[in-house]
Design a protein around this motif. Structure first.
Motif, PDB file in Angstrom:
ATOM      1  N   ALA A 181     -68.918  86.106  51.484  1.00 58.98           N
ATOM      2  CA  ALA A 181     -69.240  84.688  51.242  1.00 58.98           C
ATOM      3  C   ALA A 181     -70.750  84.527  51.207  1.00 58.98           C
ATOM      4  O   ALA A 181     -71.444  85.004  52.111  1.00 58.98           O
ATOM      5  N   PHE A 182     -71.248  83.855  50.166  1.00 59.79           N
ATOM      6  CA  PHE A 182     -72.679  83.581  50.068  1.00 59.79           C
ATOM      7  C   PHE A 182     -72.957  82.265  50.768  1.00 59.79           C
ATOM      8  O   PHE A 182     -72.363  81.229  50.445  1.00 59.79           O
ATOM      9  N   LEU A 183     -73.865  82.290  51.749  1.00 60.69           N
ATOM     10  CA  LEU A 183     -74.151  81.112  52.554  1.00 60.69           C
ATOM     11  C   LEU A 183     -75.353  80.325  52.051  1.00 60.69           C
ATOM     12  O   LEU A 183     -75.456  79.124  52.296  1.00 60.69           O
ATOM     13  N   GLY A 184     -76.279  80.994  51.392  1.00 61.50           N
ATOM     14  CA  GLY A 184     -77.485  80.326  50.914  1.00 61.50           C
ATOM     15  C   GLY A 184     -78.501  80.131  52.029  1.00 61.50           C
ATOM     16  O   GLY A 184     -78.502  80.836  53.036  1.00 61.50           O
ATOM     17  N   GLN A 185     -79.356  79.143  51.854  1.00 61.01           N
ATOM     18  CA  GLN A 185     -80.427  78.866  52.826  1.00 61.01           C
ATOM     19  C   GLN A 185     -79.855  78.126  54.026  1.00 61.01           C
ATOM     20  O   GLN A 185     -79.271  77.049  53.883  1.00 61.01           O
ATOM     21  N   LEU A 186     -80.011  78.688  55.216  1.00 63.05           N
ATOM     22  CA  LEU A 186     -79.466  78.085  56.429  1.00 63.05           C
ATOM     23  C   LEU A 186     -80.575  77.489  57.282  1.00 63.05           C
ATOM     24  O   LEU A 186     -81.648  78.090  57.442  1.00 63.05           O
ATOM     25  N   ASP A 187     -80.294  76.304  57.853  1.00 60.77           N
ATOM     26  CA  ASP A 187     -81.202  75.781  58.859  1.00 60.77           C
ATOM     27  C   ASP A 187     -80.764  76.305  60.226  1.00 60.77           C
ATOM     28  O   ASP A 187     -79.728  76.970  60.351  1.00 60.77           O
ATOM     29  N   MET A 188     -81.534  76.010  61.257  1.00 60.20           N
ATOM     30  CA  MET A 188     -81.247  76.564  62.585  1.00 60.20           C
ATOM     31  C   MET A 188     -79.881  76.146  63.097  1.00 60.20           C
ATOM     32  O   MET A 188     -79.133  76.950  63.666  1.00 60.20           O
ATOM     33  N   ARG A 189     -79.527  74.875  62.902  1.00 58.84           N
ATOM     34  CA  ARG A 189     -78.230  74.402  63.393  1.00 58.84           C
ATOM     35  C   ARG A 189     -77.086  75.115  62.706  1.00 58.84           C
ATOM     36  O   ARG A 189     -76.128  75.556  63.349  1.00 58.84           O
ATOM     37  N   GLN A 190     -77.148  75.226  61.377  1.00 58.84           N
ATOM     38  CA  GLN A 190     -76.098  75.914  60.632  1.00 58.84           C
ATOM     39  C   GLN A 190     -75.988  77.367  61.064  1.00 58.84           C
ATOM     40  O   GLN A 190     -74.882  77.896  61.217  1.00 58.84           O
ATOM     41  N   HIS A 191     -77.129  78.007  61.257  1.00 53.67           N
ATOM     42  CA  HIS A 191     -77.132  79.411  61.662  1.00 53.67           C
ATOM     43  C   HIS A 191     -76.446  79.596  63.006  1.00 53.67           C
ATOM     44  O   HIS A 191     -75.585  80.470  63.171  1.00 53.67           O
ATOM     45  N   GLU A 192     -76.788  78.776  63.989  1.00 50.19           N
ATOM     46  CA  GLU A 192     -76.199  78.912  65.313  1.00 50.19           C
ATOM     47  C   GLU A 192     -74.705  78.607  65.292  1.00 50.19           C
ATOM     48  O   GLU A 192     -73.911  79.298  65.938  1.00 50.19           O
ATOM     49  N   GLU A 193     -74.318  77.585  64.522  1.00 54.14           N
ATOM     50  CA  GLU A 193     -72.909  77.202  64.500  1.00 54.14           C
ATOM     51  C   GLU A 193     -72.052  78.241  63.787  1.00 54.14           C
ATOM     52  O   GLU A 193     -70.973  78.595  64.263  1.00 54.14           O
TER      53      GLU A 193
ATOM     54  N   ALA B  85     -71.423  81.267  65.987  1.00 55.90           N
ATOM     55  CA  ALA B  85     -70.416  81.023  67.016  1.00 55.90           C
ATOM     56  C   ALA B  85     -69.008  81.052  66.430  1.00 55.90           C
ATOM     57  O   ALA B  85     -68.082  81.611  67.031  1.00 55.90           O
ATOM     58  N   ARG B  86     -68.841  80.468  65.247  1.00 57.67           N
ATOM     59  CA  ARG B  86     -67.505  80.435  64.635  1.00 57.67           C
ATOM     60  C   ARG B  86     -67.079  81.819  64.147  1.00 57.67           C
ATOM     61  O   ARG B  86     -65.893  82.166  64.196  1.00 57.67           O
ATOM     62  N   LEU B  87     -68.012  82.622  63.678  1.00 58.88           N
ATOM     63  CA  LEU B  87     -67.663  83.969  63.229  1.00 58.88           C
ATOM     64  C   LEU B  87     -67.277  84.865  64.401  1.00 58.88           C
ATOM     65  O   LEU B  87     -66.572  85.860  64.216  1.00 58.88           O
TER      66      LEU B  87
ATOM     67  N   LYS C  59     -63.790  79.711  55.903  1.00 55.60           N
ATOM     68  CA  LYS C  59     -63.429  78.574  56.757  1.00 55.60           C
ATOM     69  C   LYS C  59     -64.494  78.361  57.827  1.00 55.60           C
ATOM     70  O   LYS C  59     -64.909  77.219  58.085  1.00 55.60           O
ATOM     71  N   ALA C  60     -64.960  79.443  58.446  1.00 56.41           N
ATOM     72  CA  ALA C  60     -65.987  79.337  59.484  1.00 56.41           C
ATOM     73  C   ALA C  60     -67.270  78.724  58.911  1.00 56.41           C
ATOM     74  O   ALA C  60     -67.924  77.896  59.562  1.00 56.41           O
ATOM     75  N   ALA C  61     -67.628  79.124  57.714  1.00 59.85           N
ATOM     76  CA  ALA C  61     -68.850  78.599  57.088  1.00 59.85           C
ATOM     77  C   ALA C  61     -68.717  77.110  56.783  1.00 59.85           C
ATOM     78  O   ALA C  61     -69.630  76.322  57.072  1.00 59.85           O
ATOM     79  N   ARG C  62     -67.603  76.718  56.197  1.00 64.85           N
ATOM     80  CA  ARG C  62     -67.421  75.306  55.845  1.00 64.85           C
ATOM     81  C   ARG C  62     -67.369  74.427  57.089  1.00 64.85           C
ATOM     82  O   ARG C  62     -67.872  73.301  57.084  1.00 64.85           O
ATOM     83  N   GLN C  63     -66.755  74.919  58.169  1.00 63.94           N
ATOM     84  CA  GLN C  63     -66.703  74.157  59.410  1.00 63.94           C
ATOM     85  C   GLN C  63     -68.089  74.027  60.042  1.00 63.94           C
ATOM     86  O   GLN C  63     -68.291  73.175  60.912  1.00 63.94           O
ATOM     87  N   SER C  64     -69.024  74.876  59.604  1.00 66.77           N
ATOM     88  CA  SER C  64     -70.403  74.822  60.091  1.00 66.77           C
ATOM     89  C   SER C  64     -71.297  73.973  59.198  1.00 66.77           C
ATOM     90  O   SER C  64     -72.521  73.955  59.366  1.00 66.77           O
ATOM     91  N   GLY C  65     -70.692  73.290  58.225  1.00 68.05           N
ATOM     92  CA  GLY C  65     -71.452  72.424  57.338  1.00 68.05           C
ATOM     93  C   GLY C  65     -72.146  73.157  56.205  1.00 68.05           C
ATOM     94  O   GLY C  65     -73.101  72.634  55.622  1.00 68.05           O
ATOM     95  N   ILE C  66     -71.670  74.367  55.880  1.00 61.27           N
ATOM     96  CA  ILE C  66     -72.262  75.163  54.809  1.00 61.27           C
ATOM     97  C   ILE C  66     -71.382  75.045  53.564  1.00 61.27           C
ATOM     98  O   ILE C  66     -70.177  75.292  53.627  1.00 61.27           O
ATOM     99  N   ALA C  67     -71.972  74.673  52.451  1.00 62.24           N
ATOM    100  CA  ALA C  67     -71.218  74.515  51.203  1.00 62.24           C
ATOM    101  C   ALA C  67     -70.936  75.885  50.595  1.00 62.24           C
ATOM    102  O   ALA C  67     -71.860  76.655  50.325  1.00 62.24           O
ATOM    103  N   ILE C  68     -69.668  76.210  50.399  1.00 64.58           N
ATOM    104  CA  ILE C  68     -69.247  77.468  49.778  1.00 64.58           C
ATOM    105  C   ILE C  68     -68.571  77.145  48.457  1.00 64.58           C
ATOM    106  O   ILE C  68     -67.686  76.286  48.396  1.00 64.58           O
TER     107      ILE C  68
END
Length: 204
Positions: A62-74, A77-79, A123-132
């Motif tokens: 899954a390509f996540l793109g540019q992550l901010d600190m909050r997205q990265h930490e979340e 944790a989900r992964l 699923k983990a990425a989308r629940q972290s607010g990352i658009a996939i």
């Protein structure tokens, strides 16, 4: 940081793929020949195909793109909650995608475990607010970039058996020397074991 989740090939797999590429693909032109004196034909400005460095061979989940600190930490944790067994597949077919202009190797038979891992990671990425992007997942290893339709096909297909017992968070790092994909974190793919065996190994 610009990131993706993926599987890293072993050193032996990367070397085997490089050897296959050297033997199965025709020599790549080093430069465009100059036209003959007096010729009215223009020299093609199309760049020749570029070989991907073996160190960069991987399968993206899954390509996540540019992550901010909050997205990265979340997402980290989900992964941690992803549970999947090890994955085995064989890279035994090739193709060219005209959109991104790449020549790739891929498995003809994709194991269900890989599709399930992609589902959980997405699923983990989308629940972290990352658009996939919502598109069909097609596992592949990019071998050449700037591959046009005129590129001759490989002389024969690869036959590389791959085994994965971890998945990783990669960062995409660009520099004057090119792009690299350092691994920033790894998660184990744990076999489906009995409760007794999991306790014995300290996994439960």
């Amino acid at each position: 940081m610009r990131c993706f989740i993926g599987l890293d090939l072993s050193v032996s797999n990367k070397l085997a793929l490089e050897q296959w590429r050297n033997k199965a693909l025709p020599d790549l032109p080093s430069r465009t020949p100059a036209p003959a004196k007096g010729s009215r034909h223009k020299v093609s400005s199309a760049a020749p195909p570029a070989a991907v460095a073996p160190a960069n061979f991987h399968l993206t989940l899954a390509f996540l793109g540019q992550l901010d600190m909050r997205q990265h930490e979340e997402v980290m944790a989900r992964l941690d909650e992803v549970r999947q067994p090890p994955i085995s597949l064989t890279l035994d077919t090739t193709g060219v995608w005209q959109g991104p202009k790449i020549l790739f190797c891929a498995p003809h038979n994709v194991p269900d475990e890989l599709y399930e891992l992609v589902r959980q990671v997405t699923k983990a990425a989308r629940q972290s607010g990352i658009a996939i992007e919502r598109r069909e997942y097609r596992p592949h290893v990019t071998m050449l970039r700037k591959a046009s339709a005129a590129l001759p096909p490989p002389l024969y297909p690869p036959q590389i058996a791959c085994n994965f017992d971890k998945f990783h968070l990669f960062e995409s790092v660009s520099s004057p020397h090119g792009v690299s994909y350092p691994i920033r974190h790894s998660w184990p793919l744990i076999p489906n074991l009995s409760v007794r065996e999991r306790l014995r190994r300290g996994l439960a």
